[in-house]
Structures are given as structure tokens and as C-alpha cells.
Design an enzyme around this catalytic site. Structure first.
Site: not given
Length: 866
Positions: A278, A280-282, A314-315, A318, A337
Site C-alpha cells: 500500500g 512504504m515508510e522510507n 500510518h507512514e 513510522h 506495524e
């Protein structure tokens, strides 16, 4: 209950600091402290070349350096300026460098390499879109989690090997390049541009990101000194406003919640046409599916906007919990998560309180209940060694169960004490790696409560409890007696009863009390209660357990006045627990339908969610005339609420509109209400003619038309997929193609999913929907079996088990045997336990049909005759 120390002793002995051989763990003789990476992508031929210089800290004298690399060509290697030899092992995904001289202290490793931009949506990969001139454009982008940074450049590809990353991208003129840090230097020569980005903080390799392509971006929004932008393909700037608003709110809210500044210098939210997950928390370079970032608020449903808000929040959560503080190894991914799931709900509840986000989380939590009711469930945290096992951690137990457990803990401690513990944890372990116990110990230190003891009982054993509540007499007074046992579905293999959970049980009877229920089968009594009060166990509805009320307590709650006095989530839990009891053989399907009839006067969306799920499950138990009779009961149940809602009016709440859409779809698709179907056809046709239609009704109408539609309807929807103006509209129409109850149209949908017309990020989920079709699911499953090798070759590996999830709905004995035989010959190695859970859930559904189908059939037919 396994203790944390026993469960993690193997991991503790094989991480950095120990040289025990392990095919999946690198030795810690040599540690990286800094990477300088220069990448030169060639979008035309889907390749790249690169150079990496790595500063090393040699812990013990050695002439061997072992790191990760896979699918890379190595051109040259040097250590401290001297040529070195190397070997690549594709099996262990390792590169071993051997030096002529022994290394001690500080050293420097340099590697020249080449690679391919793959089409598997992992590592450094290729994404495409078609521009306004009909030309295919290529984007080179990354997805490193869990263990795919090694496909982009040689590295120590484990979360505990944190380092600073300096990224430089050498790109064709006219392209845009983005990475974790802000751009700090740019030069051009001979048709190429070289861009250097600011160093990252010390972080894990899986958080490295870079994106190159013909892209556009919004003007940055200043969030207390942090610039925030949305990056997208050309022509979609009109869809960026909502994501910017959510991102701005969430970034500010998290800094206040954590009490810690954002740990980098900028935030880019990047919408990609192809993305396996969905988002990604880069760090500072967060990547998304387009449908989870770009949205038009005026034409989208509340659920579609909520999905965007959830994922953005959400991201961003993180950036602290996951990026600043990171799990030591993949067994701890659940904590990253789960916490981000908890925080996304909390942030969205603050962003849009009218959405009642903690209530709607109840349905998401129920997905975790479903899996955790199986014998093949797993503990939230368990030992992980291989990359394939790490992939298996990304499931509902990690996200939804983990998030629900944190919510339960927060409600027990109180929001402020919980927040203080989280902030203490992040400050204590900033820039480091942790184990699960570190969080519990931090919260325990600030709250003074036995947090580790309580949470260990939930994290280290599988399953969850059923709390039985009955009236008992103690010293002449009526009290509520509570007992716990493990809840499990009937029809699966027998599960271990567990060692008991430390359960914070909130009980309301006038006043609310909290009881810690500690041991299995142990009875606990609460304060005396009156002879008439309705008593709610799991008051508030946030505990991760189900409740079975004794006859007297159940009768009190069935009173309409008592029901009205419960919160929306409490009423939701009553229905959800009843459906689970039916699956477990504790309640009959006939009694469940009688209970659902009580909710004809219900007007809250959250409760209707649970009612519709139960009705959908019951509908799979009968056929023919009995199914027609059930449809009649659905129409009777839904019509009063739908009539009360009437047509949309200006100023009504999002949840009111959402309820109207849900009931319309239920009446039209499940109830086959002719009047509703006609209305939906009219709404859908008007929308195609350019009329403005309420988004919730249009979404429902699309599904209803598909469920009752013909080939002409199918063609109109298929045309709409390619001409849709937003990602949400495109997906709405695409997945509606799986709703058609016609064998030829179902076959067309399956063929479409295997064609180049559907992106591989969406195709597995289209097939999942096709298998879930009530009438044509079996033929769609047969298609997938026949195209199994092709699907595995084309689709991202992490989507294969998701593709077959709806096999569990095929609930005949023949279907159970067929699935068992097929997967015995075609295992899904990267998701063995998830597949086992799907097959067990199929057996549970088949057992329910065998157990209750005939009695339900008789009841429905006798009711119709009467």
C-alpha cells in the site's frame, strides 16, 4: 505461554555481536557505518549501474567481509584502495569479499556494480504510465522492505546494521530525482544531471529510497519548518490537495504526540503507478500506490478518503516508530506495524472526529479475530529467520491484532500514561534497535503498572480468550461472574487451550469497573448488580476478546431500550460476537438470523457493518428457494432504515451517506430488491451521461448493477476502467467486473486479470474478487489453478497468497478437497502459514454449512410459506 527470553534466545545469539554461522544472518565481524551510493539508471533499457563506498568498522581482525547482494553484476571491488576478490552466492544472497591483507580498525570498501530494473515491484524496479500523448513513460523506483535493498546495491541488508546513507543519482536531463534527503547539489554535463542528496540519519537499509522519472510535485507546505510535498505523474495535480491536508495535519500531530521533532529535513509523499504494497515508510521519501494518496474529495466515498488518510498517517507515524527506533530483527516487525496501525487510527480520529474512526476499527479488528480463532493461527511475535518468514509477518495479526492490543493497553492505562510511556521509549532508544520488551519496560517505568506481564500473555501465545459472563450469588448478593477460555472455531483442528491471558475487563452496570482476569477457568466476580440493569462486559468495546453472556444477561441486553443505551461499538461487538459464535457452533444460524432481526431499528453505520457481514455469511449456507427466502428477509430488514434515510441532503454527515450506500448495496446485491436495482441502474446511467451523483450511492449502484448485469453493462464498465478520471473510480469499476454472475463474463474478468490491461499490482486482487463471486467463484478458482505458473511468474510474490484468500468462501466438501489437493502440489513457500489459515477457514465454512445448512433451509422455507 512462552517467555520472551526463551522465545528470542536464538535471535539474541545470532545478531550483530556474534559470529555464529546462520544462512540468513550476516556475521558481525565487520560493520558498516556509512554508505556513499551513486546510481546511474537507464530507463530506456531497464538497467542501472552504480558505485558504493562503504566505511567499515572492523570488530575483529579478518581478511573476509560478508555482505548481501543478489541480482547484481559486480565489476570491481577494492578495500582500502587495493583490489580484492569476491564471490556471489545466489542461494544465501551474499557477497563475500576477500582481502590480501588482514583488516583491523577502520576500513573502506568500494564496489562497482550493475543491475536490472525488474518488473517484480521489489528492490530497484520499473513502473510505467501512459502520458497524454499515448507514450509509455518509465519510472525507476525502489521498494526495499523487507530484504530487497541488496537488489539495488551491495549492503548489510538487516535492520540492526544501521548506517548513514549519502545518495547521488546520475540521471538523464529532464527527469526528476528524489531520495531520502533534500537535494543539496546539482551539476549537468553531456545530457545528464547529477544530483546529490543530504545525508540521512543513522538508519536501516530497508528505509533507503530513490525515485527517477518524469514527475511533477506540488509546492511544499511548511509544517513548522519541515517542507512537505506530494509527487505524482504529470496531469494529476488536482488530486493532491487531500493528501497534503492529511500529511500536514499528521506530521504536526505526531510531533506533538511523541514530544520529539521530526527526525529528518523534509517529507515527500510519492504516488507511484505500480506498487506491490500500500505504501512504504522510507525516511523522508514515502512511496504510495496512487489510489492511497491521490483522491478527489468531491467524487470519492468516505471509505476512499479514509483509506488515504489512514495510509498517510500510518507512514508518517513510522518516521519515529520504525525509522528513528527500529526493531532489531524481523520478528519484531509486528511492533513497528502494530504501533503505526494504532497511531494511524488515533491521528485520523483527531483529523476527522466525525468519522468515528475507533468504531470503524472494530470491523478491521474482526479480520484479526477471524484468523486468531483458527488452530493454525500464530503468536503475534514468533521466531523469524529467513526472508520468506519475514514476508509472512505482514498480515492481519501483525497489523490489526497488534493495533487492537495496543488500543486495549491504552484504554487500561489511560491515554496520557500510555503516551508518556511511548515518548520515553522513543527518547531512550533513538537511532537504535530494540526488542518488544523494550517498549513494555518503558511504559511500565512511566506508568507503574505490570505492563510486561500483561502484554507477554498476549504477544507470546496464539489465540485470544472468550470471556463468559453470568449472574451468580455471592454472600446473598447478585454479582457478575467472569471466566475465560480460549475461543476457537468449530471445524478446524483442535487447538491448545493456552495458558490464559491477563485480561483488563471493563464492566458497566450503572458505574463502570475494571477487573483483571488472570488465569484460565478462574472465576472473578465484579461488584453487586441490580436485578434489572443491563450489564455490558467489554464496556467501550476495545478489549481483544469475545463475550458469551449467560441467558439472563443476554435477555437483559435484548431489550430495545437497553440496546439503545449501548455505544455503537458495543452494539457492533454484540453482532460480531454472535456471528463468531455461529461459526464456532455455539449459536445456530437460525438463532443468529433472529438476533439480526432485532436490529431493524438500528441507524448507526458501524452496527450495520456487522449485520451485513453476518448476513453475507449466512447467505452462503443455502441455495434455490431458501436463498430467495433469505433475500426476502434481507429486504424486510433493510427497507425501514433505507426509507428513513431517504435521498441525500446537503450538510448530512459522511457516516449517514455511507450508511445509505451500504444499505443500498445490501438491498440490491444481497436482497435482490427489484426497486433498488432499478434505482441503481438509473443512477449508474446518469453518471455515465455526466450527471453528478452522490459518491456513496454511485459506488453502491456500480456494485448492484454488476451483480444483476448483463454483457452490455459489463462492456460499459470495462470502457470506464480506461477512461476513469481518478484512481478510485478506476478501481471501483475494475473490481465491479468480478461481481457479474454469468459464466462467460466471469471468464472474461479472469482473462482480463492475466492480460497487460491490468497492472500486476491490481490483477491478483481482481482474481481474488472473482473467486469470491457467489455464483462463479468455483469456475474462477479453476481458472487460477490452470494459470498458476503464469500468475506466479507475473505477479509480485507477496500478492499470491492474497490472490487465493477467497478460496475459503468455497464451502462445499468437494471444494475443500480440491483446494487441499491443489496446494499439496503447489505450495506458496513465502506464505505457508497464511495459506494454512485460508484452508482451515475454508474447512470451518464447510463445517458450518454441513452443520446448519439444512435447518436454516427448513426455517427459511417455512417462514416463506407462512
Amino acid at each position: 505461554m512462552a517467555t520472551p527470553d526463551a522465545a528470542t534466545s536464538d535471535l539474541t545469539d545470532t545478531g550483530p555481536g556474534d559470529s555464529t554461522p546462520d544462512p540468513h544472518r550476516l556475521p558481525s565481524t565487520v560493520l558498516p557505518s556509512r554508505y556513499d551510493v551513486r546510481i546511474r539508471p537507464s530507463l530506456d533499457d531497464a538497467s542501472f549501474s552504480g558505485h558504493v563506498r562503504i566505511a567499515l568498522d572492523v570488530q575483529r581482525p579478518t581478511s573476509t567481509v560478508v555482505l548481501n547482494a543478489i541480482e547484481l553484476g559486480i565489476d570491481s571491488v577494492s578495500v582500502n584502495g587495493a583490489d580484492a576478490t569476491w564471490e556471489l552466492d545466489a542461494t544465501t544472497e551474499r557477497m563475500t569479499v576477500t582481502t590480501r591483507d588482514e583488516l583491523t580498525g577502520a576500513a573502506e570498501l568500494e564496489i562497482e556494480f550493475t543491475g536490472i530494473l525488474n518488473d517484480k515491484l521489489r528492490g530497484f524496479y520499473r513502473s510505467t504510465y501512459t502520458d497524454d500523448d499515448g507514450v509509455e513513460q518509465v519510472i525507476a523506483t525502489t521498494q526495499m522492505q523487507a530484504t530487497d535493498c541488496r537488489r539495488a546495491f551491495p549492503c548489510w541488508d538487516e535492520p540492526a546494521f544501521k548506517a548513514v546513507f549519502g545518495i547521488t543519482l546520475d540521471i538523464d536531463d529532464g527527469l526528476t530525482a528524489i531520495s531520502n534527503g533534500s537535494e543539496i547539489e546539482r551539476s549537468s554535463t553531456e545530457g545528464r544531471t547529477v544530483i546529490r542528496f543530504a545525508d540521512t540519519m543513522v538508519m536501516s537499509p530497508y528505509l533507503v529510497a530513490f525515485v527517477v522519472g518524469r514527475l511533477e510535485m506540488t509546492e511544499p507546505v511548511d509544517v513548522d519548518g519541515i517542507p512537505l510535498r506530494v509527487v505524482h505523474v504529470p496531469g494529476k495535480s488536482a488530486l493532491t490537495g487531500f493528501g497534503l491536508d492529511v500529511g500536514t495535519f499528521s506530521l504536526r500531530w505526531f510531533q506533538e504526540y511523541y514530544g520529539i521533532p521530526y527526525p529528518s529535513d523534509k517529507v515527500d509523499l510519492i504516488a507511484l503507478p505500480d506498487f506491490a504494497a500500500g505504501a512504504m515508510e522510507n525516511l523522508g521519501c514515502i512511496t504510495f500506490r496512487e489510489s492511497l494518496l491521490l483522491v478527489d474529495p468531491d467524487t470519492s466515498t468516505q471509505s476512499e478518503r479514509q483509506n488515504v488518510a489512514d495510509v498517510v498517517a500510518h507512514e508518517l507515524a513510522h518516521m519515529w516508530f520504525g525509522d528513528l527506533v527500529t526493531m532489531r530483527w524481523w520478528n519484531g516487525i509486528w511492533l513497528n506495524e502494530a504501533f503505526a496501525t494504532f497511531m494511524e487510527i488515533a491521528a485520523c480520529d483527531a483529523f476527522a472526529p466525525e468519522w468515528e474512526r475507533w468504531t470503524s476499527f472494530g470491523l478491521e479488528r474482526s479480520m484479526a479475530f477471524e484468523v486468531d480463532s483458527l488452530a493454525s493461527t500464530r503468536p503475534v511475535e514468533f521466531e523469524v529467520r529467513s526472508p520468506a518468514e519475514a514476508d509472512g509477518m505482514f498480515d492481519v495479526l501483525t497489523y490489526q491484532k497488534g493495533g487492537a492490543l495496543l488500543r486495549m493497553l491504552e484504554q487500561y492505562l489511560g491515554a496520557e500514561r500510555f503516551r508518556e510511556g511511548v515518548s520515553h521509549y522513543l527518547r531512550t532508544h533513538a537511532h537504535a534497535n530494540t526488542e518488544t520488551n523494550d517498549l513494555w519496560d518503558a511504559i511500565e517505568a512511566t506508568s507503574g503498572e505490570p505492563v510486561r506481564q500483561m502484554m507477554d500473555s498476549w504477544i507470546w501465545q496464539p489465540g485470544y480468550p472468550l470471556v463468559t459472563a453470568e449472574i451468580a450469588t455471592v454472600d446473598g448478593e447478585a454479582v457478575v461472574e467472569l471466566r475465560q477460555e480460549r475461543f476457537e472455531f468449530a471445524g478446524g483442528d483442535s487447538a491448545d487451550g493456552g495458558n490464559g491471558w491477563m485480561i483488563p475487563v471493563h464492566v458497566r452496570s450503572g458505574a463502570e469497573t475494571t477487573t483483571l482476569l488472570l488465569e484460565p477457568e478462574r472465576s472473578v466476580t465484579t461488584a453487586p448488580v441490580s436485578d434489572t440493569d443491563a450489564i455490558i462486559v467489554n464496556a467501550g468495546g476495545h478489549g481483544f476478546f469475545r463475550v458469551a453472556y449467560g441467558p439472563e444477561l443476554r435477555a437483559r441486553l435484548a431489550d430495545p431500550e437497553a440496546l439503545a443505551g449501548l455505544t455503537t461499538l458495543e452494539r457492533y461487538c454484540l453482532v460480531d460476537d454472535a456471528w463468531a459464535a455461529t461459526l464456532a457452533g455455539r449459536m445456530s444460524a437460525v438463532d443468529l438470523l433472529d438476533l439480526l432481526d432485532v436490529f431493524a431499528d438500528e441507524r448507526e453505520y458501524g452496527v450495520w457493518q456487522a449485520v451485513v457481514v453476518a448476513l453475507g455469511g449466512v447467505s452462503r449456507l443455502v441455495e434455490g428457494d431458501a436463498l430467495d427466502a433469505l433475500r426476502g428477509r434481507v429486504r424486510t430488514l433493510v427497507r425501514p432504515a433505507l426509507s428513513d434515510l431517504g435521498d441525500p441532503v446537503a450538510g448530512e454527515s459522511d457516516l449517514t451517506r455511507k450508511l445509505r450506500g451500504l444499505l443500498t448495496r445490501t438491498a440490491g446485491s444481497l436482497g435482490r430488491d427489484d426497486e433498488i436495482i432499478a434505482t441503481c441502474r438509473d443512477l449508474f446511467t446518469r453518471s455515465l451521461d455526466g450527471a453528478s451523483v452522490d459518491a456513496e450511492l454511485l459506488s453502491a449502484a456500480t456494485a448492484v448493477v454488476a451483480a444483476s448485469g448483463d454483457a452490455a453493462d459489463y462492456d460499459r464498465m470495462l470502457d470506464g476502467v480506461s477512461s476513469a478520471s481518478t484512481p478510485q473510480e478506476q478501481l471501483r469499476l475494475l473490481f465491479a467486473l468480478a461481481e457479474y454472475d454469468d459464466e462467460q463474463l466471469a471468464a472474461r474478468t479472469c482473462e482480463l486479470a492475466m492480460s497487460d490491461s491490468v497492472k500486476t499490482q491490481n490483477a491478483p486482487f481482481l482474481l481474488r474478487a472473482a473467486i469470491g463471486n457467489r455464483g462463479q467463484g468455483a469456475s474462477s478458482w479453476q481458472f487460477v489453478q490452470e494459470h498458476w505458473d503464469e500468475a506466479n511468474a507475473r505477479f509480485p510474490g507477496n500478492t499470491i497468497v492474497r490472490m487465493v484468500d477467497s478460496v475459503k468462501l468455497l464451502n462445499t466438501a468437494e471444494a475443500v478437497d480440491d483446494a487441499r489437493r491443489f496446494f499439496a502440489d503447489h505450495p506458496i513457500e513465502q506464505a505457508t502459514q497464511t495459506l494454512e489459515q485460508i484452508l482451515e477457514r475454508q474447512r470451518v465454512n464447510a463445517a458450518l454449512r454441513e452443520r446448519d445448512g439444512s435447518a436454516l433451509d427448513r426455517e427459511l422455507l417455512s417462514g416463506a410459506a407462512g
